[in-house]
Each structure stands twice: as structure tokens, then as C-alpha cells.
Design a protein around this motif. Structure first.
Motif, mmCIF file in Angstrom:
data_model
loop_
_atom_site.group_PDB
_atom_site.id
_atom_site.type_symbol
_atom_site.label_atom_id
_atom_site.label_comp_id
_atom_site.label_asym_id
_atom_site.label_seq_id
_atom_site.Cartn_x
_atom_site.Cartn_y
_atom_site.Cartn_z
ATOM 1 N N ARG A 230 -4.385 -2.482 -6.034
ATOM 2 C CA ARG A 230 -5.627 -2.589 -6.827
ATOM 3 C C ARG A 230 -5.317 -3.135 -8.218
ATOM 4 N NH1 ARG A 230 -9.385 1.486 -4.804
ATOM 5 N NH2 ARG A 230 -10.211 1.733 -6.892
ATOM 6 N N HIS A 231 -4.222 -2.651 -8.807
ATOM 7 C CA HIS A 231 -3.831 -3.130 -10.133
ATOM 8 C C HIS A 231 -3.566 -4.640 -10.069
ATOM 9 C CE1 HIS A 231 -1.650 -3.507 -13.917
ATOM 10 N NE2 HIS A 231 -0.653 -4.058 -13.248
ATOM 11 N N ALA B 44 2.308 6.671 -8.754
ATOM 12 C CA ALA B 44 1.124 5.919 -8.319
ATOM 13 C C ALA B 44 0.703 6.326 -6.905
ATOM 14 C CB ALA B 44 1.430 4.427 -8.334
ATOM 15 N N GLN B 45 -0.593 6.398 -6.722
ATOM 16 C CA GLN B 45 -1.157 6.753 -5.425
ATOM 17 C C GLN B 45 -1.058 5.569 -4.469
ATOM 18 O OE1 GLN B 45 -2.330 9.877 -4.922
ATOM 19 N NE2 GLN B 45 -1.522 10.175 -6.980
ATOM 20 N N GLN B 46 -1.308 5.863 -3.204
ATOM 21 C CA GLN B 46 -1.369 4.827 -2.180
ATOM 22 C C GLN B 46 -2.321 3.717 -2.644
ATOM 23 O OE1 GLN B 46 -0.134 6.101 0.943
ATOM 24 N NE2 GLN B 46 -0.472 4.340 2.249
ATOM 25 N N SER B 47 -1.937 2.498 -2.457
ATOM 26 C CA SER B 47 -2.771 1.332 -2.779
ATOM 27 C C SER B 47 -2.993 1.093 -4.270
ATOM 28 C CB SER B 47 -4.160 1.394 -2.135
ATOM 29 O OG SER B 47 -4.032 1.455 -0.753
ATOM 30 N N ALA B 48 -2.473 1.976 -5.123
ATOM 31 C CA ALA B 48 -2.767 1.814 -6.550
ATOM 32 C C ALA B 48 -2.248 0.495 -7.089
ATOM 33 C CB ALA B 48 -2.183 2.970 -7.349
ATOM 34 N N ALA C 114 -7.340 0.117 -14.002
ATOM 35 C CA ALA C 114 -6.627 -0.257 -12.773
ATOM 36 C C ALA C 114 -5.134 -0.313 -13.084
ATOM 37 C CB ALA C 114 -7.123 -1.601 -12.248
ATOM 38 N N ASP C 115 -4.582 0.828 -13.473
ATOM 39 C CA ASP C 115 -3.155 0.820 -13.791
ATOM 40 C C ASP C 115 -2.374 1.455 -12.645
ATOM 41 O OD1 ASP C 115 -3.396 3.529 -13.991
ATOM 42 O OD2 ASP C 115 -3.257 3.582 -16.171
ATOM 43 N N THR C 116 -1.064 1.541 -12.820
ATOM 44 C CA THR C 116 -0.260 2.083 -11.730
ATOM 45 C C THR C 116 0.405 3.358 -12.188
ATOM 46 O OG1 THR C 116 1.458 0.640 -12.519
ATOM 47 C CG2 THR C 116 0.284 -0.055 -10.549
ATOM 48 N N GLY C 117 -0.388 4.308 -12.612
ATOM 49 C CA GLY C 117 0.184 5.582 -12.998
ATOM 50 C C GLY C 117 0.908 5.490 -14.334
ATOM 51 N N THR D 40 0.805 -1.223 0.000
ATOM 52 C CA THR D 40 0.000 0.000 0.000
ATOM 53 C C THR D 40 0.843 1.281 0.000
ATOM 54 O OG1 THR D 40 -0.169 -0.270 2.376
ATOM 55 C CG2 THR D 40 -2.047 -1.000 1.098
#
Ligand SMILES: [Fe+2]
Ligand SMILES: [Fe+2]
Length: 288
Positions: free
Chosen positions: A114-115, A107-111, A241-244, A99
Motif C-alpha cells: 500500500r505504501h 509492518a502489517q501484511q500488505s502494508a 500510508a507508511d510502513t510502520g 504482501t
């Protein structure tokens, strides 16, 4: 060109990673075996009080709306299924790692969590459409773990990520992975593979992590699984649901059609199915 990232320092960071608890290692090994029984999973979790509590809390969460509370671990595991269990175990043991924000990936927290979770469900759906045998439970776990390299790589990569984006925009590299190779001398798939070896993950998981961006290069016995995760990864990106930043320029391996019996309409349906499962799991795992 001098690399912007000290790849030696990245390798050292992997070597000093704390080992995972024996229950995580045992569980990953059990779930990677063909024909394991639910009881094998019960036997691992029941000796871990914190995990047992977490599993019971999850099954009794309002998301599942059960009329009578479940108090037996065995019933809880049968009800939730191994997929949710492995997600709980990893969130529990590596929660902080999953997280934490990822500065190098915008990427944001938890991103990433989720991805990974979306990719896990999508990889499992893909395994169901494989032309050759591909164990859906294993595809789920591999999907969940495919990007673990980013956790270690991210702080090192932060110094180079801005330049990576420029190079992608200018068309100097074809995708994000190539930018990582160019500027750091290694990429997050390689870092993940080294972590998977450090943690003694089963070979199938090691291979899926290593080859999730280049499944065609995976050894034959793990190629199907690597393709399932590759497609699952792409579906996670398509679903948002990507990571930035690394969602840019995702290179899909067009040979996937040799391995899956799916049309583009099927892929859209698979994405929606994965999304439905993902939303439910996300709510029950209370991912913020
Ligand atoms: Fe990746
Ligand atoms: Fe990914």
C-alpha cells in the motif's frame, strides 16, 4: 561496535533471489523507454496467459462499472493504463513478496504494498510539477519499486530494529536510514539497489531506488526522478500510508524546491489527488 546484522548474509540473500519472469523485466524496460506505444505493452502481456487473465479480470471488476465486458487485451490495457498494468504485473509475479509481513519494520501484511502504491501515484503527480522533464510513467514505476530493499532486509533487520527505535528516540541518529547504517552497516536503499541490479532493472529505476532518501546525490540525469520519488515517499508517509516504524524521523531534502514548482498548498493538493487515484487502484487490485 559489532554490527547487529550480518551484512554479508544480506548480500548473499540478494544473490540467490530468483530471477523475475521475462515479461516483468521486458515490461519495466519498455515502460522506462521514452515514446513506447501501448502496443509494445500488449505484445509482452499477450504471451503470458496468467497475466492476460488477471488484466481482463481487473478491467471487468465492479470498481470500473463498465456496462459491457472488455474481452480484448488491447482495450483493457488502454482503459487501465500502464500504471495499473505494471501494478498488476508486479503483484502477480512478486505477490507473496509484496504482501508478506515485515517484522523488522513493524509492518502489517500488505502494508508495504500500500505504501509503494501510494508513493507511485504521488511520485507521478510530483513528476507533473517538475521544473525539468520527468516522465510521469517512469516516476510511477520508480515509486512503486523504491522500497523493494525492505523485502530482503526485513528479516535480518528484525534483530536490530528495537535498538534503532531507541537510538532515534534518544536523538543518537537523525533518521531511520542512519540507524540502519549504524546497526547493520548497510540500509534498505542500498539493498534495494543491489536487488535492482540483480534483476537488471533499467538504470533510471536502479538510481531512483538507490537515492530515494538522498536524491541530491543521484547522478544528474536521474536526479529529477529521484526527487520525485523522494517527495512521493514523504507524501505517502504524510497520508498515513507508511510502513510502520520507519515513518519516524523522515528527513525531507529541502533542496526539492529547486526541482519542483510547488508551494506547500500545492503539496497538500497533490497528496489528495494521489490519494484519490490510490484508493481506486487499491480497490481494483483488491489489495487486502
Ligand atoms: Fe525508503
Ligand atoms: Fe518508502
Amino acid at each position: 561496535m559489532t554490527p547487529k546484522v550480518d551484512s554479508q548474509a544480506v548480500r548473499q540473500a540478494i544473490e540467490v533471489l530468483p530471477l523475475l519472469s521475462p515479461s516483468v523485466t521486458q515490461l519495466l524496460q519498455t515502460l522506462a523507454r521514452d515514446g513506447y506505444e501501448i502496443d509494445d505493452v500488449v505484445q509482452i502481456i499477450k504471451y503470458d496467459a496468467a497475466l492476460t487473465a488477471r488484466v481482463l479480470r481487473t478491467v471487468n471488476s465492479p470498481v470500473f462499472g463498465l456496462l459491457n465486458p472488455v474481452t480484448s487485451l488491447e482495450r483493457a490495457i488502454s482503459y487501465l493504463g500502464e500504471r495499473v498494468i505494471i501494478s498488476i504485473v508486479l503483484a502477480d509475479q512478486c505477490g507473496d513478496m509484496f504482501t508478506r509481513p515485515l517484522p523488522g519494520y513493524d509492518a502489517q501484511q500488505s502494508a508495504l504494498w500500500r505504501h509503494d502504491l501510494f508513493c507511485a501515484f504521488a511520485s507521478r503527480e510530483m513528476a507533473g510539477h517538475a521544473r525539468l522533464a520527468c516522465e510521469p510513467g517512469l516516476a510511477f514505476t520508480a515509486g512503486l519499486l523504491h522500497d523493494i530493499g525492505k523485502f530482503v532486509f526485513s528479516p535480518f533487520w528484525a534483530a536490530a530494529s528495537g535498538e534503532a527505535l531507541e537510538r532515534i528516540e534518544q536523538g543518537q541518529v537523525t533518521d531511520y536510514l542512519q540507524a540502519e547504517q549504524l546497526l547493520a552497516g548497510l540500509d534498505h536503499a542500498e539493498v534495494g539497489f543491489a536487488m535492482a541490479r540483480h534483476w537488471q532493472f533499467p538504470e533510471a529505476l536502479q538510481a531512483a531506488i538507490r537515492y530515494h532518501h538522498a536524491p541530491g546525490l543521484a547522478p544528474e540525469q536521474f536526479r529529477m526522478l529521484s526527487y520525485a520519488v523522494h517527495l512521493g515517499d514523504m507524501l505517502a508517509m504524510m497520508a498515513g500510508a507508511d510502513t510502520g516504524s520507519d515513518g519516524m524521523q523522515y528527513q525531507l531534502d529541502g533542496d526539492y524546491a529547486q526541482y519542483f514548482d510547488v508551494s506547500s498548498q500545492d503539496l497538500a493538493v497533490i497528496m489528495l489527488d494521489a490519494e484519490e487515484h490510490f484508493k481506486k487502484a487499491e480497490a481494483s487490485l483488491a489489495v487486502e
